[in-house]
Structures are given as structure tokens and as C-alpha cells.
Design a protein around this motif. Structure first.
Motif, mmCIF file in Angstrom:
data_model
loop_
_atom_site.group_PDB
_atom_site.id
_atom_site.type_symbol
_atom_site.label_atom_id
_atom_site.label_comp_id
_atom_site.label_asym_id
_atom_site.label_seq_id
_atom_site.Cartn_x
_atom_site.Cartn_y
_atom_site.Cartn_z
ATOM 1 N N CYS A 119 2.058 -6.332 20.394
ATOM 2 C CA CYS A 119 1.186 -6.888 19.348
ATOM 3 C C CYS A 119 1.893 -8.082 18.707
ATOM 4 C CB CYS A 119 0.881 -5.810 18.308
ATOM 5 S SG CYS A 119 -0.418 -6.245 17.155
ATOM 6 N N PRO A 120 1.758 -9.270 19.325
ATOM 7 C CA PRO A 120 2.503 -10.440 18.850
ATOM 8 C C PRO A 120 1.941 -11.105 17.594
ATOM 9 C CG PRO A 120 1.145 -11.025 20.743
ATOM 10 C CD PRO A 120 1.020 -9.539 20.565
ATOM 11 N N ARG A 121 0.731 -10.758 17.185
ATOM 12 C CA ARG A 121 0.136 -11.462 16.040
ATOM 13 C C ARG A 121 0.870 -11.157 14.733
ATOM 14 N NH1 ARG A 121 -3.948 -8.712 13.017
ATOM 15 N NH2 ARG A 121 -4.377 -6.585 13.703
ATOM 16 N N ARG A 122 0.853 -12.115 13.848
ATOM 17 C CA ARG A 122 1.567 -12.012 12.588
ATOM 18 C C ARG A 122 0.781 -11.192 11.565
ATOM 19 N NH1 ARG A 122 3.009 -17.775 10.392
ATOM 20 N NH2 ARG A 122 3.874 -16.420 8.751
ATOM 21 N N MET A 123 1.527 -10.619 10.632
ATOM 22 C CA MET A 123 0.896 -9.952 9.495
ATOM 23 C C MET A 123 0.691 -10.985 8.392
ATOM 24 S SD MET A 123 2.891 -6.284 9.198
ATOM 25 C CE MET A 123 1.928 -5.820 7.767
ATOM 26 N N LYS A 124 -0.515 -11.113 7.936
ATOM 27 C CA LYS A 124 -0.819 -12.096 6.909
ATOM 28 C C LYS A 124 -1.159 -11.410 5.586
ATOM 29 C CE LYS A 124 -2.624 -15.445 10.257
ATOM 30 N NZ LYS A 124 -3.793 -16.274 10.666
ATOM 31 N N GLY A 125 -0.831 -12.083 4.515
ATOM 32 C CA GLY A 125 -1.206 -11.578 3.200
ATOM 33 C C GLY A 125 -0.289 -10.525 2.627
ATOM 34 N N VAL A 126 0.948 -10.442 3.107
ATOM 35 C CA VAL A 126 1.895 -9.460 2.578
ATOM 36 C C VAL A 126 2.442 -9.959 1.244
ATOM 37 C CG1 VAL A 126 4.019 -8.187 3.006
ATOM 38 C CG2 VAL A 126 2.526 -8.795 4.915
ATOM 39 N N THR A 127 2.291 -9.163 0.204
ATOM 40 C CA THR A 127 2.783 -9.547 -1.122
ATOM 41 C C THR A 127 4.269 -9.226 -1.257
ATOM 42 O OG1 THR A 127 2.301 -7.403 -2.135
ATOM 43 C CG2 THR A 127 0.500 -9.020 -2.067
ATOM 44 N N LYS A 128 4.890 -9.747 -2.304
ATOM 45 C CA LYS A 128 6.311 -9.480 -2.535
ATOM 46 C C LYS A 128 6.561 -7.988 -2.768
ATOM 47 C CE LYS A 128 7.571 -14.023 -4.406
ATOM 48 N NZ LYS A 128 8.124 -14.762 -5.574
ATOM 49 N N GLY A 129 5.640 -7.358 -3.482
ATOM 50 C CA GLY A 129 5.788 -5.927 -3.731
ATOM 51 C C GLY A 129 5.697 -5.122 -2.443
ATOM 52 N N GLN A 130 4.763 -5.486 -1.576
ATOM 53 C CA GLN A 130 4.618 -4.807 -0.294
ATOM 54 C C GLN A 130 5.839 -5.048 0.590
ATOM 55 O OE1 GLN A 130 0.871 -6.559 0.849
ATOM 56 N NE2 GLN A 130 -0.312 -4.766 0.198
ATOM 57 N N SER B 245 0.730 2.961 5.004
ATOM 58 C CA SER B 245 -0.466 3.246 5.805
ATOM 59 C C SER B 245 -1.753 3.042 5.012
ATOM 60 C CB SER B 245 -0.413 4.680 6.342
ATOM 61 O OG SER B 245 -0.566 5.633 5.297
ATOM 62 N N ALA B 246 -1.658 3.141 3.682
ATOM 63 C CA ALA B 246 -2.848 2.981 2.839
ATOM 64 C C ALA B 246 -3.281 1.527 2.720
ATOM 65 C CB ALA B 246 -2.580 3.559 1.449
ATOM 66 N N TRP B 247 -2.439 0.592 3.183
ATOM 67 C CA TRP B 247 -2.774 -0.824 3.052
ATOM 68 C C TRP B 247 -3.688 -1.310 4.164
ATOM 69 C CZ3 TRP B 247 3.064 -2.044 2.051
ATOM 70 C CH2 TRP B 247 3.373 -1.678 0.738
ATOM 71 N N GLY B 248 -3.882 -0.508 5.197
ATOM 72 C CA GLY B 248 -4.887 -0.826 6.198
ATOM 73 C C GLY B 248 -4.456 -1.629 7.406
ATOM 74 N N TRP B 249 -3.196 -2.022 7.501
ATOM 75 C CA TRP B 249 -2.743 -2.756 8.678
ATOM 76 C C TRP B 249 -2.577 -1.811 9.867
ATOM 77 C CZ3 TRP B 249 0.270 -4.856 4.303
ATOM 78 C CH2 TRP B 249 -0.092 -6.181 3.986
ATOM 79 N N PRO B 250 -2.683 -2.313 11.100
ATOM 80 C CA PRO B 250 -2.446 -1.481 12.288
ATOM 81 C C PRO B 250 -1.032 -0.894 12.269
ATOM 82 C CG PRO B 250 -3.511 -3.529 12.917
ATOM 83 C CD PRO B 250 -3.145 -3.664 11.472
ATOM 84 N N THR B 251 -0.893 0.325 12.742
ATOM 85 C CA THR B 251 0.392 1.024 12.699
ATOM 86 C C THR B 251 1.471 0.290 13.479
ATOM 87 O OG1 THR B 251 -0.822 3.113 12.548
ATOM 88 C CG2 THR B 251 1.517 3.249 13.070
ATOM 89 N N VAL B 252 1.102 -0.343 14.585
ATOM 90 C CA VAL B 252 2.091 -1.088 15.376
ATOM 91 C C VAL B 252 2.695 -2.223 14.549
ATOM 92 C CG1 VAL B 252 2.430 -2.577 17.390
ATOM 93 C CG2 VAL B 252 1.036 -0.528 17.597
ATOM 94 N N LEU B 253 1.855 -2.938 13.801
ATOM 95 C CA LEU B 253 2.342 -4.054 12.987
ATOM 96 C C LEU B 253 3.255 -3.582 11.858
ATOM 97 C CD1 LEU B 253 -0.794 -6.385 12.630
ATOM 98 C CD2 LEU B 253 1.241 -6.747 14.029
#
Length: 308
Positions: free
Chosen positions: A54-65, A173-181
Motif C-alpha cells: 500500500c504505497p499511497r500516503r496518509m493525508k490529514g494526520v494532525t500533530k496530536g494523531q 483504529s477509530a480514526w478510520g484509516w486502513p489498517t495497513v496504512l
């Protein structure tokens, strides 16, 4: 919902089945590699595998996350394994095996304290007691109980650290991103935390070691199977079942280890170990029963009751 629970139980069972056999690969690799080297290499391979899948980037990650990801990497990838390996240099492997079995207890306590999701019921504590008795029989079968304060306390700290990782994984897991990412990002942070430790141990480049097919094969198994695949399936189980029900599966690790020793290494199994395995399985079933969790008191009728 039932289908998700089934997937969660299958993922947890698969994970522990693989993790219960990793001691064989680790034992082989320790002939040529330092413990920290094995950890760094396996998680580097695991990160590479997840990037390819899964090469795609994670977008929208906050500093707290990002801080939570960093904490998960520190706990689940770096500290837990380092503490476990260091503990093994001070105390017996049987002691470590028994002490690490308190992971579900710590997980239940932290989950109730911080997530407000689960409250252990009578079935959980009964299953915990039965499983601990079984694991003790497995671990101390044919050996004497010998306490070592330093190693035993490090093992206890490792158990607490893994429970923290499970709680952080549940939050992620509650943030909704795919588990692989999310697993990939946790590996990245775990490796960053691990880099400074490489300078404190006798680590070397030693590329000739990778030419040995036995060493290479075991590293591939640990990196791709036990790390990349199993951390994803474990985190998926936490997402679907919750931290407590997933952590209960750690009771099975000593049973899997005994089975692997018999089937792969052809080691004999003692009657006490066989009885211990039966008790451990009984403890797992009791802990997974309907009495495992209680709903939060004081929330009845408010629509805020939580359950797995």
C-alpha cells in the motif's frame, strides 16, 4: 456484526499462531545476530513490505494523531521487544513467559481507565486465573521456579508496555484509516525509536550473514510474516473485537510454542505441560465467554452504553 467478530477472532488466532513459532527463527538467528539487529532488520523488512502493498500516503494526520502513532511505535515496536530481550538475559525464559501472560489483565485495566469501553466481568477474571495456572504448568514443567527481581520486573514492564500499545492501536483504529496504512506508520516510528539503541549494542553491518539461506529465510519469515502480516492482523483484531478480547488470545502463545517444539524440534512434551495447555485453552474460552465484559454502570438509559 457477527461476521466482523468472526473475522476478528480469526485474525487474532492467526496472529498468535504465527507469533508462537517465532522463537524458533529467533533462536536460529541469535547464532549470528544480536537481538537488536534481529528486531531492526525484521521491522525494516516489514515496513518495506507494507510500503509495497500500500504505497499511497496518509493525508490529514494532525500533530496530536502523529504523537499517538509515535507512542504506538515506541511501545509496540521498540520498547516491548527490547525489554523482553533484556529480561531474558537476567531471568529464565519460563519466568518471562508467565509474567507476560498478565498482558490481558493490564489491557483490561487500561482500557476501562482510558477508553471507557470495557469493564471486566467475572468470566474474565476466572479465565485469567485458569489460564495463568495453565501457563505456569507449561513454563515451569521440568524446571524450578527461580525469581530474579531485575529480569522479572523488566518482564512485567514489557507486559504493561504492550497493553499500552493495544490501547493506542484501539484509538488509532477509530480514526478510520486502513489498517495497513496505520501499521506502516507505526513501524516507521518504531524504527526511528530503535535507531539510537543500535549504538548501545554490538551491532555490525556483516552483510556476509545474509548470504546464508537459513538466516535469510528466517529473517524473511520474521519480517514479512511475523511483522508485516501479523501486526496488520493483530491491529485488525483490536479494531473488530476491542483490546480486551484480542489480548486474551496472548494466553495461547505458550501453547503454540509447546506445539511447535513438539512438531518442529521434536522435543518431548511432559504430562504437566499437556495439562497446562488444556488449562490455558479452558482459560481462553472462559475469558471469551459472555461474562467477559460489563457495561458501564450509571449510563443505563442514556444511550451511552458501550460494548464490543
Amino acid at each position: 456484526m457477527k461476521n466482523d467478530c468472526g473475522k476478528g477472532h480469526a485474525a487474532a488466532l492467526f496472529t498468535i499462531a504465527v507469533w508462537g513459532t517465532t522463537f524458533i527463527s529467533t533462536k536460529v538467528l541469535l547464532q549470528a545476530f544480536q537481538p537488536v539487529e534481529i528486531l531492526f532488520i525484521r521491522f525494516t523488512l516489514g515496513l518495506a513490505a507494507l510500503c509495497l502493498v500500500c504505497p499511497r500516503r496518509m493525508k490529514g494526520v494532525t500533530k496530536g494523531q502523529e504523537l499517538v502513532f509515535a507512542g504506538a511505535g515506541l511501545c509496540g515496536v521498540c520498547l516491548y521487544y527490547l525489554l523482553e530481550n533484556i529480561a531474558l538475559t537476567y531471568t529464565l525464559a519460563s519466568n518471562v513467559g508467565v509474567i507476560l501472560s498478565v498482558i490481558p489483565f493490564f489491557t483490561a485495566a487500561l482500557s476501562h481507565l482510558f477508553l471507557k469501553e470495557e469493564r471486566p466481568g467475572a468470566g474474565f477474571y476466572l479465565g485469567f486465573a485458569v489460564a495463568m495456572a495453565g501457563i505456569s504448568l507449561i513454563s515451569f514443567s521440568g524446571s524450578k521456579l527461580k525469581l530474579n527481581p531485575v529480569g522479572d520486573l523488566l518482564s512485567l514492564l514489557a507486559a504493561l508496555i504492550w497493553a499500552c500499545y493495544v490501547i493506542l492501536t484501539r484509538k488509532i483504529s477509530a480514526w478510520g484509516w486502513p489498517t495497513v496504512l496505520t501499521t506502516r506508520r507505526t513501524f516507521f516510528w518504531g524504527l526511528l525509536w530503535m535507531v539510537p539503541t543500535l549504538f548501545f549494542f554490538d551491532c555490525r553491518l556483516g552483510l556476509e550473514r545474509f548470504a546464508d539461506p537459513v538466516y535469510l529465510g528466517n529473517l524473511i519469515f520474521l519480517g514479512f510474516g511475523a511483522s508485516a502480516v501479523c501486526f496488520v492482523t493483530w491491529n485488525l483484531a483490536v479494531k473488530l473485537l476491542g483490546p480486551v478480547k484480542t489480548s486474551v488470545y496472548t494466553y495461547l502463545a505458550p501453547v503454540i510454542t509447546v506445539a511447535a517444539s513438539v512438531l518442529i524440534l521434536h522435543e518431548p512434551i511432559t504430562p504437566l505441560a499437556a495439562l497446562g495447555a488444556a488449562l490455558t485453552l479452558a482459560g481462553l474460552l472462559l475469558s471469551q465467554g459472555k461474562g467477559l465484559l460489563k457495561k458501564e454502570e450509571g449510563k443505563k438509559g442514556t444511550g451511552e452504553e458501550t460494548a464490543l
